[in-house]
Scaffold this motif. Structure first.
Motif, PDB file in Angstrom:
ATOM      1  N   VAL A 169       0.851  -1.201   0.000  1.00 50.34           N
ATOM      2  CA  VAL A 169       0.000   0.000   0.000  1.00 50.34           C
ATOM      3  C   VAL A 169       0.880   1.242   0.000  1.00 50.34           C
ATOM      4  CG1 VAL A 169      -1.707   1.333   1.317  1.00 50.34           C
ATOM      5  CG2 VAL A 169      -1.937  -1.150   1.115  1.00 50.34           C
ATOM      6  N   ASP A 170       1.936   1.227   0.790  1.00 53.32           N
ATOM      7  CA  ASP A 170       2.870   2.356   0.816  1.00 53.32           C
ATOM      8  C   ASP A 170       3.508   2.555  -0.556  1.00 53.32           C
ATOM      9  OD1 ASP A 170       2.419   2.788   3.522  1.00 53.32           O
ATOM     10  OD2 ASP A 170       4.092   1.505   4.137  1.00 53.32           O
ATOM     11  N   ARG A 171       3.930   1.485  -1.181  1.00 48.52           N
ATOM     12  CA  ARG A 171       4.586   1.593  -2.488  1.00 48.52           C
ATOM     13  C   ARG A 171       3.622   2.111  -3.546  1.00 48.52           C
ATOM     14  NH1 ARG A 171       6.401  -3.054   0.044  1.00 48.52           N
ATOM     15  NH2 ARG A 171       8.647  -3.055   0.472  1.00 48.52           N
ATOM     16  N   GLU A 172       2.390   1.624  -3.515  1.00 48.23           N
ATOM     17  CA  GLU A 172       1.382   2.126  -4.455  1.00 48.23           C
ATOM     18  C   GLU A 172       1.124   3.613  -4.228  1.00 48.23           C
ATOM     19  OE1 GLU A 172       0.193   0.688  -6.970  1.00 48.23           O
ATOM     20  OE2 GLU A 172       0.305  -1.484  -6.667  1.00 48.23           O
ATOM     21  N   GLN A 173       1.129   4.026  -2.951  1.00 49.85           N
ATOM     22  CA  GLN A 173       0.939   5.438  -2.626  1.00 49.85           C
ATOM     23  C   GLN A 173       2.069   6.275  -3.201  1.00 49.85           C
ATOM     24  OE1 GLN A 173      -1.513   7.336   0.018  1.00 49.85           O
ATOM     25  NE2 GLN A 173      -0.927   8.264  -1.902  1.00 49.85           N
ATOM     26  N   MET A 174       3.305   5.812  -3.081  1.00 47.14           N
ATOM     27  CA  MET A 174       4.441   6.536  -3.628  1.00 47.14           C
ATOM     28  C   MET A 174       4.331   6.666  -5.150  1.00 47.14           C
ATOM     29  SD  MET A 174       7.274   8.197  -3.476  1.00 47.14           S
ATOM     30  CE  MET A 174       7.963   8.041  -1.821  1.00 47.14           C
ATOM     31  N   SER A 207       1.656   6.583  -6.976  1.00 46.42           N
ATOM     32  CA  SER A 207       0.562   7.492  -7.274  1.00 46.42           C
ATOM     33  C   SER A 207       1.001   8.948  -7.130  1.00 46.42           C
ATOM     34  CB  SER A 207      -0.625   7.209  -6.347  1.00 46.42           C
ATOM     35  OG  SER A 207      -1.666   8.152  -6.532  1.00 46.42           O
ATOM     36  N   LEU A 208       1.736   9.251  -6.064  1.00 47.46           N
ATOM     37  CA  LEU A 208       2.201  10.621  -5.843  1.00 47.46           C
ATOM     38  C   LEU A 208       3.218  11.049  -6.899  1.00 47.46           C
ATOM     39  CD1 LEU A 208       2.545  10.633  -1.968  1.00 47.46           C
ATOM     40  CD2 LEU A 208       0.954  11.981  -3.331  1.00 47.46           C
ATOM     41  N   TYR A 263       3.790  12.255   0.907  1.00 50.27           N
ATOM     42  CA  TYR A 263       4.023  10.845   1.254  1.00 50.27           C
ATOM     43  C   TYR A 263       4.352  10.700   2.743  1.00 50.27           C
ATOM     44  CZ  TYR A 263       5.704   6.124   1.534  1.00 50.27           C
ATOM     45  OH  TYR A 263       5.849   4.815   1.905  1.00 50.27           O
ATOM     46  N   ARG A 277       1.195  11.119   4.900  1.00 44.71           N
ATOM     47  CA  ARG A 277       0.270   9.983   4.808  1.00 44.71           C
ATOM     48  C   ARG A 277       0.862   8.720   5.421  1.00 44.71           C
ATOM     49  NH1 ARG A 277      -2.180  11.023  -1.325  1.00 44.71           N
ATOM     50  NH2 ARG A 277      -3.207  13.002  -0.805  1.00 44.71           N
ATOM     51  N   PHE A 278       2.166   8.524   5.246  1.00 42.79           N
ATOM     52  CA  PHE A 278       2.831   7.367   5.858  1.00 42.79           C
ATOM     53  C   PHE A 278       2.716   7.445   7.381  1.00 42.79           C
ATOM     54  CE2 PHE A 278       6.471   5.259   7.755  1.00 42.79           C
ATOM     55  CZ  PHE A 278       6.582   4.072   7.039  1.00 42.79           C
ATOM     56  N   ARG A 283      -0.834   6.722   8.463  1.00 44.56           N
ATOM     57  CA  ARG A 283      -1.215   5.328   8.242  1.00 44.56           C
ATOM     58  C   ARG A 283      -0.581   4.403   9.277  1.00 44.56           C
ATOM     59  NH1 ARG A 283      -1.098   5.582   3.130  1.00 44.56           N
ATOM     60  NH2 ARG A 283       1.096   5.119   2.807  1.00 44.56           N
TER      61      ARG A 283
END
Length: 320
Positions: A31-36, A38-39, A83, A86-87, A90
């Motif tokens: 989820v963290d990697r997908e967030q990165m 996306s950003l 990031y 949000r990290f 989360r």
């Protein structure tokens, strides 16, 4: 009037690295990697940067970007700041996530871009995570190798052009060919040189990049001042830092209101910097929020006392 230098000349290509603070892991889940990712896509579109290559490792990120409009710093600041916020939310943590700002080196395309891209894609192999670059999911290599579609923001045209559009040649160069050890040694440095290329390329661009470093240092000082202010406000209100920094639609957030007001009235920072730090829509919004805080304090003695404790007696009344 002397012509001003563009710190990031339009069209410049950069090798960018971000490291976790104290080499800590900056990714705890997919989820963290997908967030990165996306950003990265959002920042690239918003600030007109072409993403040529990327690799997300456990405690650092490599990017190769072409800066079309000279807004690379804004793109990287967006990725870094959002990031980290949000990290932390989360995973229920506080404090800085990254080891300072993203570090970037301006590349001379012909002599360094292929080496930089191969270096980025080989990172998981050299770290012992996988046997082959194609086995690693969180880099752009599988797209270049023709094994996956790739992220929508990935622009492969410039790098593929260096290999004559031949993906087999790109794979051979990345996976099996002899390395350019001198150039890779430059890229492996914890903090690579600001400009990587021939002597003529370096002399042409080094002064502009030095100006960038000075500008970034001033920006970091401003961020540190705002970080300190936010820390005091979050302590006074008994709320996490993220509550002060991030906006939530439809919620009443006195701590954030006070922090923006104090940034506007108790510091000499430009409203544009304050707006960017608090993710406000425009610089004039800072004055609007500050006035709203003053109006609220007139109606709420408890709020007025809190502001007085943070700034000294009479601060709110003096802003009237």
């Amino acid at each position: 009037m002397a012509k001003q230098l563009r710190i990031h000349p339009p069209g410049g290509i950069h090798h960018v690295t971000a490291r976790g603070n104290d080499r800590m892991s900056i990714f705890r889940s997919d989820v963290d990697r997908e967030q990165m990712l996306s950003l990265i896509g959002v920042a690239a579109e918003r600030h007109r940067c072409r993403v040529l290559a990327y690799c997300l490792m456990s405690n650092h990120v490599h990017l190769t970007l072409q800066d079309l409009d000279g807004e690379l710093s804004k793109a990287l600041k967006h990725i870094n700041g959002v990031y980290a916020q949000r990290f932390n939310m989360r995973h229920g943590r506080t404090g800085h996530l990254f080891e300072g700002r993203f570090w970037n080196s301006l590349l001379e395309t012909d002599s360094y871009l292929a080496t930089a891209t191969e270096y980025v894609h080989r990172n998981p192999v050299e770290a012992g995570v996988v046997a082959l670059p194609e086995d690693y999911r969180w880099s752009s290599y599988r797209a270049y190798a023709g094994l996956a579609k790739g992220e929508c923001f990935l622009d492969q045209s410039i790098v593929l052009g260096l290999y004559g559009e031949d993906r087999r040649l790109l794979r051979a160069q990345t996976e099996t060919s002899r390395r350019n050890t001198a150039k890779e040694a430059e890229l492996r440095k914890p903090w690579p040189d600001a400009v990587l290329g021939s002597d003529s390329f370096r002399s042409e661009h080094v002064e502009a990049v030095r100006s960038l470093r000075a500008s970034s240092t001033a920006s970091e000082a401003a961020t540190a001042a705002l970080d300190g202010l936010v820390a005091r406000v979050s302590l006074a209100f008994g709320v996490p830092r993220e509550t002060v920094v991030l906006t939530r639609r439809g919620s009443r957030n006195q701590a954030r209101l006070v922090a923006i007001h104090l940034a506007a009235t108790a510091t000499t920072l430009p409203h544009l910097q304050i707006a960017e730090y608090f993710s406000l829509a425009a610089s004039h919004t800072v004055s609007t929020v500050s006035k709203r805080c003053v109006d609220s304090a007139r109606q709420d003695p408890h709020l007025a006392r809190r502001i007085d404790e943070l700034t000294g007696a009479g601060a709110v009344r003096g802003a009237a």
